[in-house]
Design a protein around this motif. Structure first.
Motif, PDB file in Angstrom:
ATOM      1  N   TYR A  52      51.752  -3.350  -3.826  1.00  0.00           N
ATOM      2  CA  TYR A  52      51.375  -3.325  -2.414  1.00  0.00           C
ATOM      3  C   TYR A  52      51.916  -4.525  -1.644  1.00  0.00           C
ATOM      4  O   TYR A  52      52.357  -4.384  -0.494  1.00  0.00           O
ATOM      5  CB  TYR A  52      49.852  -3.281  -2.280  1.00  0.00           C
ATOM      6  CG  TYR A  52      49.384  -3.219  -0.850  1.00  0.00           C
ATOM      7  CD1 TYR A  52      49.698  -2.119  -0.063  1.00  0.00           C
ATOM      8  CD2 TYR A  52      48.660  -4.258  -0.280  1.00  0.00           C
ATOM      9  CE1 TYR A  52      49.287  -2.045   1.269  1.00  0.00           C
ATOM     10  CE2 TYR A  52      48.243  -4.201   1.039  1.00  0.00           C
ATOM     11  CZ  TYR A  52      48.560  -3.090   1.808  1.00  0.00           C
ATOM     12  OH  TYR A  52      48.158  -3.040   3.117  1.00  0.00           O
ATOM     13  N   ARG A  60      53.826  -1.037   6.807  1.00  0.00           N
ATOM     14  CA  ARG A  60      52.430  -1.408   7.051  1.00  0.00           C
ATOM     15  C   ARG A  60      52.055  -1.248   8.527  1.00  0.00           C
ATOM     16  O   ARG A  60      50.910  -0.914   8.853  1.00  0.00           O
ATOM     17  CB  ARG A  60      52.196  -2.867   6.647  1.00  0.00           C
ATOM     18  CG  ARG A  60      52.325  -3.160   5.162  1.00  0.00           C
ATOM     19  CD  ARG A  60      52.291  -4.677   4.967  1.00  0.00           C
ATOM     20  NE  ARG A  60      52.502  -5.074   3.603  1.00  0.00           N
ATOM     21  CZ  ARG A  60      51.567  -5.593   2.809  1.00  0.00           C
ATOM     22  NH1 ARG A  60      50.339  -5.727   3.254  1.00  0.00           N
ATOM     23  NH2 ARG A  60      51.853  -5.958   1.586  1.00  0.00           N
ATOM     24  N   GLU A  61      53.015  -1.504   9.407  1.00  0.00           N
ATOM     25  CA  GLU A  61      52.726  -1.501  10.843  1.00  0.00           C
ATOM     26  C   GLU A  61      53.055  -0.188  11.529  1.00  0.00           C
ATOM     27  O   GLU A  61      52.849  -0.040  12.735  1.00  0.00           O
ATOM     28  CB  GLU A  61      53.509  -2.645  11.506  1.00  0.00           C
ATOM     29  CG  GLU A  61      53.102  -4.022  10.997  1.00  0.00           C
ATOM     30  CD  GLU A  61      54.052  -5.121  11.429  1.00  0.00           C
ATOM     31  OE1 GLU A  61      55.013  -4.809  12.189  1.00  0.00           O
ATOM     32  OE2 GLU A  61      53.858  -6.279  11.010  1.00  0.00           O
ATOM     33  N   ALA A  68      48.095   3.692   1.494  1.00  0.00           N
ATOM     34  CA  ALA A  68      49.334   3.484   0.756  1.00  0.00           C
ATOM     35  C   ALA A  68      49.084   3.707  -0.728  1.00  0.00           C
ATOM     36  O   ALA A  68      48.155   3.122  -1.307  1.00  0.00           O
ATOM     37  CB  ALA A  68      49.869   2.079   0.978  1.00  0.00           C
ATOM     38  N   TYR A  77      45.602   1.719  -1.406  1.00  0.00           N
ATOM     39  CA  TYR A  77      45.072   0.756  -0.440  1.00  0.00           C
ATOM     40  C   TYR A  77      44.808   1.418   0.902  1.00  0.00           C
ATOM     41  O   TYR A  77      45.541   2.318   1.315  1.00  0.00           O
ATOM     42  CB  TYR A  77      46.066  -0.389  -0.223  1.00  0.00           C
ATOM     43  CG  TYR A  77      46.146  -1.355  -1.380  1.00  0.00           C
ATOM     44  CD1 TYR A  77      45.477  -2.578  -1.340  1.00  0.00           C
ATOM     45  CD2 TYR A  77      46.883  -1.040  -2.512  1.00  0.00           C
ATOM     46  CE1 TYR A  77      45.548  -3.464  -2.403  1.00  0.00           C
ATOM     47  CE2 TYR A  77      46.956  -1.922  -3.589  1.00  0.00           C
ATOM     48  CZ  TYR A  77      46.289  -3.137  -3.521  1.00  0.00           C
ATOM     49  OH  TYR A  77      46.353  -4.014  -4.581  1.00  0.00           O
ATOM     50  N   ILE A  79      45.349   0.532   4.375  1.00  0.00           N
ATOM     51  CA  ILE A  79      46.176  -0.454   5.068  1.00  0.00           C
ATOM     52  C   ILE A  79      45.434  -1.069   6.255  1.00  0.00           C
ATOM     53  O   ILE A  79      45.628  -2.243   6.588  1.00  0.00           O
ATOM     54  CB  ILE A  79      47.498   0.193   5.520  1.00  0.00           C
ATOM     55  CG1 ILE A  79      48.381   0.470   4.291  1.00  0.00           C
ATOM     56  CG2 ILE A  79      48.255  -0.689   6.510  1.00  0.00           C
ATOM     57  CD1 ILE A  79      49.723   1.072   4.612  1.00  0.00           C
ATOM     58  N   GLU A  82      43.335  -3.649   4.543  1.00  0.00           N
ATOM     59  CA  GLU A  82      43.976  -4.371   3.437  1.00  0.00           C
ATOM     60  C   GLU A  82      43.098  -4.343   2.186  1.00  0.00           C
ATOM     61  O   GLU A  82      43.028  -5.326   1.432  1.00  0.00           O
ATOM     62  CB  GLU A  82      44.276  -5.813   3.840  1.00  0.00           C
ATOM     63  CG  GLU A  82      45.235  -5.951   5.009  1.00  0.00           C
ATOM     64  CD  GLU A  82      46.690  -5.722   4.590  1.00  0.00           C
ATOM     65  OE1 GLU A  82      47.143  -6.324   3.611  1.00  0.00           O
ATOM     66  OE2 GLU A  82      47.361  -4.922   5.266  1.00  0.00           O
TER      67      GLU A  82
END
Length: 284
Positions: A52, A60-61, A68, A77, A79, A82
């Motif tokens: 990750y 991520r953005e 994820a 995860y 995201i 986090e």
């Protein structure tokens, strides 16, 4: 076999050599395409062999990405927070058996190790310093140096973390050794998942940790059926995911194993926006 693309509610995608270009980023066209898909209410799910911590910021953005799947399904995860929400760790006894079974290859300089722990990727310091010496092609050297945390005593590190390994990679100096080393591991530890994204790396995870199992978990969270999911990939490790999804799409640059698991093959490769062009044609 044809698919009803109007029913697609999620797009799952591998990262390297699938949705990312040769520079390990989203091209402008691909980023725009993903944004337009998200605006239609379709979920975006990255499903990667990466740890990750090595996911690029552009993933991520990206709007529409909430979860994820990492380490070939070993860890998932959220995201947005986090937070690790699901894991299938290697069993410590299996880790020790694997290390014993391939120890002679390491001593002979034929392999080295990458260990994924709590979302981070670790590797021997000499490997991180000079990946090419261990068989890594030149176009992947920068990626290794940027994403692997060096440890001087990687074998000790692996044994110390045997209880919390997401996955374990063997990097082969000679890709021709792949089958022999794979068979050696299988004889010692039959109940693990062994796969690969590239010919010079053997990727080992828990038997229940595959890209298909990771994607299944995320789809359950989103209340989306496999039939409503389109999955894109290029490597052998993507094949289970492409078979599991209602619509499996292999990139033109995919391995034969990956292509044989897909219903569609893109017209162009990942370096030329193959994934974006396919998604534009069928989803936009």
């Amino acid at each position: 076999m044809s698919s009803d693309f109007s029913k697609i509610k999620a797009v799952a995608f591998d990262l390297d050599s699938t949705i990312l270009n040769d520079d390990k980023i989203l091209s402008g066209r691909t980023q725009s395409t993903l944004t337009r898909i998200q605006e239609k209410g379709i979920a975006l799910i990255p499903v990667s062999g990466r740890a990750y911590a090595t996911f690029p910021a552009c993933i991520r953005e990206q709007n529409g990405v909430c979860y994820a799947v990492t380490s070939n399904g070993a860890a998932i995860y959220d995201i947005r927070t986090e937070t690790r929400i699901h894991e299938e760790l290697l069993r410590a006894a299996d880790v020790r058996s694997i290390m014993r079974s391939v120890g002679n290859f390491f001593l002979e300089g034929q392999i080295t190790y990458e260990a994924f722990v709590r979302g981070a990727a670790y590797a021997s310091a000499d490997y991180v310093q000079n990946p090419s010496r261990f068989g890594v092609p030149q176009d992947a050297v920068s990626y290794v140096r940027q994403t692997r945390k060096p440890d001087r005593y990687i074998i000790d590190f692996i044994f110390e973390h045997a209880n919390n390994l997401d996955s374990l990679d063997l990097v082969l100096k000679d890709a021709g050794l792949y089958r022999m080393i794979e068979n050696t591991i299988r004889r010692s530890v039959p109940d693990v998942h062994i796969t690969s994204a590239v010919p010079y790396r053997i990727e080992i995870s828990h038997a229940n940790a595959t890209k298909a199992s990771g994607l299944s978990h995320v789809l359950d969270l989103l209340q989306i059926s496999p039939e409503e999911c389109l999955a894109l990939g290029d490597g052998d490790n993507d094949a289970p995911m492409l078979s599991f999804a209602g619509t499996g799409v292999a990139l033109q640059n995919a391995t034969e194993t990956c292509k044989s698991s897909a219903q569609y093959i893109t017209e162009f490769d990942s370096a030329n926006d193959g994934a974006a062009m396919f998604l534009e044609k069928y989803l936009l």
